[in-house]
Design an enzyme around this catalytic site. Structure first.
Site, short mmCIF file in Angstrom:
data_model
loop_
_atom_site.label_atom_id
_atom_site.label_comp_id
_atom_site.label_asym_id
_atom_site.label_seq_id
_atom_site.Cartn_x
_atom_site.Cartn_y
_atom_site.Cartn_z
N SER A 166 1.77 6.59 -31.74
CA SER A 166 2.91 7.15 -32.15
C SER A 166 4.09 6.66 -32.99
O SER A 166 3.64 6.16 -34.01
CB SER A 166 3.63 7.78 -30.71
OG SER A 166 4.51 8.98 -31.16
N ASP A 320 7.60 11.63 -36.90
CA ASP A 320 7.12 10.26 -36.62
C ASP A 320 5.78 10.23 -36.99
O ASP A 320 4.92 11.32 -37.74
CB ASP A 320 7.38 10.04 -35.19
CG ASP A 320 6.49 10.78 -34.24
OD1 ASP A 320 5.93 12.01 -34.57
OD2 ASP A 320 6.38 10.51 -33.24
N ASP A 322 2.76 10.16 -35.91
CA ASP A 322 1.62 11.13 -35.59
C ASP A 322 2.08 12.59 -35.56
O ASP A 322 1.32 13.35 -35.21
CB ASP A 322 1.09 10.73 -34.25
CG ASP A 322 2.05 10.75 -33.15
OD1 ASP A 322 3.28 10.55 -33.17
OD2 ASP A 322 1.51 11.16 -31.91
N ASP A 324 4.08 14.58 -33.93
CA ASP A 324 4.40 15.19 -32.76
C ASP A 324 6.00 15.26 -32.53
O ASP A 324 6.56 16.08 -31.72
CB ASP A 324 3.74 14.73 -31.58
CG ASP A 324 4.18 13.16 -30.94
OD1 ASP A 324 4.74 12.54 -31.79
OD2 ASP A 324 3.75 12.84 -30.04
#
Length: 580
Positions: A166, A320, A322, A324
């Site tokens: 992440s 961010d 990734d 999500d």
């Protein structure tokens, strides 16, 4: 003259020598079982540096990575206390064995981002699954985490794995696990794992024998691009097709994997394609332009704000790495700069909205669109959503932190239609992705902003309306990053032993300790609320602060000023209580 060694000194020396010999033996056993020549060489170099490298070796073998928030996360390095091919092989073997023990049918679907090692870890996971006789479906390229969560439901998978860390630093990677409908049930289909699945998988991982005995098959079937097209189509359908679309957006994926999917979703929904920060547009695992690839960190969105100013954008959006999470920055004539930014790009009347502000804006927008059902957030988020639901007759629930709990809010008492957490996570379409989704959140924010723009108004105008109706709910966070996790444990113990009895000069009327369910302390009175907990994903201690200030005679600015002063005082109080 040097002192003569004592018997105690000699005993300590013998103990240290035995400890080092034991550590060396463990490292050699790991070396013999490690399938990756590169990490074997890395660990051998540490061994060759003994005894001077003993502290580093001890840290690498301090214990295995354990399942935290939905899976594994740690630094890329050799040894059990790191992310590497050996740890991933063991984790995949344990997960596959656990799925077999649950009689779960269907494939394992595997996604990955663009971090160092992500593709290799994803392919190894697929090889372990096929080696055990289970079909494995590999996403076609580095993609956002929400696409993997969507794929688990769409492909009727037994489970899904997303290889990502992440918004962690570039030296980290991670391994998130999602369950399909068979094991997750109606509420958890395509959602992150929760107990007892996490402890069951952890036990299965520890039961894996020598890695040389783990059979490996082919790296699974690569899923076609039609899955990504399907995700984009469904994401675009989240917004009202009849809504306003005139909006200029500046965007950054922060060197992550969000740009291609987000821009495609904006185009499919009828928006203009956002302008993308040029030197952050392409995935880069080293994140060269940011010190920390988290939109909440100081300086992280400086380049985004610079682009928004140069292009006269209406709105600035960051995902961010990734994708999500979704951060939103807006023009704000009263702002001295952008909250959380530094440098020249942090000026010019822009500020980043707090997660709670975006959270309630999205909730209010869905409510105004007539979306009926359960609205949910977490114990550390603003209490404004609770007040909104109470006033509008809508069901509400709050959960422990993390989307694995949010998407299961209410226990099925009413269908979840929206959930958010203050850490920039929003789920605007649980039937599409049962997890936080920075792509659909960005689309929904754009829909709201475009509709307000058509009326000559802004997101900050809508926030003022909500404040006038429900009072100013001012939130902030006191966050302390540590190098030694024992500092966090010691601080939590100190808070429990000497719990503050007042907040802002008024007696604490509610003090809740959520142990053993969660390592959380909650303090509340009529003036303020404080929630103290360790982060579930980073080496941080966090204190979530909130004050509520009524608005008198419609004077929102005056109420905001009073709330800001109260919050500053509360922050100082809690910092002193935590000893930071």
């Amino acid at each position: 003259m040097a002192a003569e060694p004592t018997d105690l000194d000699e005993t300590r020396d013998r103990d240290d020598a035995r400890g080092l010999d034991d550590l060396r033996d463990r490292a050699r056993r790991w070396l013999d079982d490690d399938p990756d020549p590169a990490s074997r060489d890395e660990l051998q170099a540490v061994l060759d540096g003994l005894p001077g490298s003993a502290p580093e070796l001890a840290d690498r073998f301090a214990g295995p990575l354990t399942f935290g928030t939905a899976g594994l996360r740690g630094p890329l390095r050799a040894g059990p206390n790191g992310m590497n091919l050996a740890v991933v092989t063991q984790a995949a073997a344990g997960l596959v064995a656990w799925l077999a023990a649950q009689d779960a049918t269907g494939p394992l679907v595997v996604g990955y981002d663009a971090r160092h090692g992500s593709r290799e870890f994803a392919e190894r996971t697929a090889q372990v699954a096929t080696g055990a006789g289970r079909a494995a479906l590999l996403l076609p390229r580095p993609l956002p985490t929400p696409v993997l969560a969507y794929a688990v439901r769409q492909l009727d998978a037994a489970a899904g794995v997303m290889v990502t860390a992440s918004h962690n630093p570039p030296q980290d990677n991670g391994y998130k696990v999602y369950l399909g409908a068979q094991l997750g049930g109606e509420l958890g289909a395509g959602a992150q794992i929760v107990p007892p699945a996490d402890t069951g998988i952890e036990a299965a991982i520890r039961a894996v024998g020598p890695l040389a005995d783990v059979p490996l098959g082919p790296a699974g079937q690569v899923v076609g691009d039609d899955l990504v097209v399907s995700y984009v189509d469904r994401a675009a359908a989240v917004v009202d097709p009849a809504g306003a679309r005139r909006l200029k957006v500046a965007y950054t994926p922060l060197h992550g994997v969000g740009a291609a999917v987000l821009t495609a979703a904006f185009a499919r929904a009828g928006f203009g394609i956002p302008g993308v920060v040029p030197d952050q547009a392409v995935p880069d695992p080293d994140f060269p332009t940011v010190s920390f690839p988290n939109p909440e960190e100081p300086g992280a969105i400086d380049r985004l704000v610079g682009l928004a100013r140069r292009t006269d954008a209406d709105l600035a959006i960051a995902n961010d790495p990734d994708a999500d999470r979704c951060a939103v920055a807006v023009r704000d004539g009263g702002a001295a700069g952008v909250a959380g930014t530094t440098g020249a790009n942090g000026s010019g009347g822009w500020r980043m909205l707090r997660g709670d502000e975006v959270g309630v804006l999205l909730a209010d927008h869905l409510m105004r669109r007539g979306v009926q059902g359960l609205y949910a957030t977490t114990i550390v988020s603003s209490s404004l959503l609770r007040a909104m639901c109470a006033a509008r007759g809508l069901p509400y629930d709050e959960t422990l932190t993390g989307f694995k709990w949010i998407v299961r809010a209410g226990g099925g008492s009413a269908p979840l239609v929206y959930g958010y957490e203050e850490a920039l996570g929003y789920c605007v379409a649980p039937e599409h992705v049962r997890d936080k989704d920075g792509i659909t959140a960005a689309l929904t924010v754009a829909e709201l902003a475009a509709g307000l723009k058509a009326q000559g108004r802004t997101l900050t105008d809508r926030l003022d309306e909500l404040a006038a109706e429900f009072g100013v709910h001012h939130t902030d966070q006191l966050s302390v990053r540590v190098d030694d996790l024992r500092i966090i444990a010691d601080t939590m113990a100190r808070v429990r032993a000497a719990t503050p009895t007042t907040l802002l000069g008024q007696p604490v009327t509610e003090a809740r300790d959520l142990l053993p369910e969660a390592d959380v302390v909650i303090l509340r009175n009529e003036a303020a609320r404080v929630v103290i907990r360790p982060s579930g994903t980073e080496p941080k201690l966090k204190a979530y602060l909130e004050v509520v200030e009524p608005v008198a005679d419609g004077d929102v600015p005056a109420a905001r000023s009073r709330a800001a002063a109260a919050l500053a005082a509360l922050r100082a109080e809690i910092a002193a209580a935590l000893g930071v």
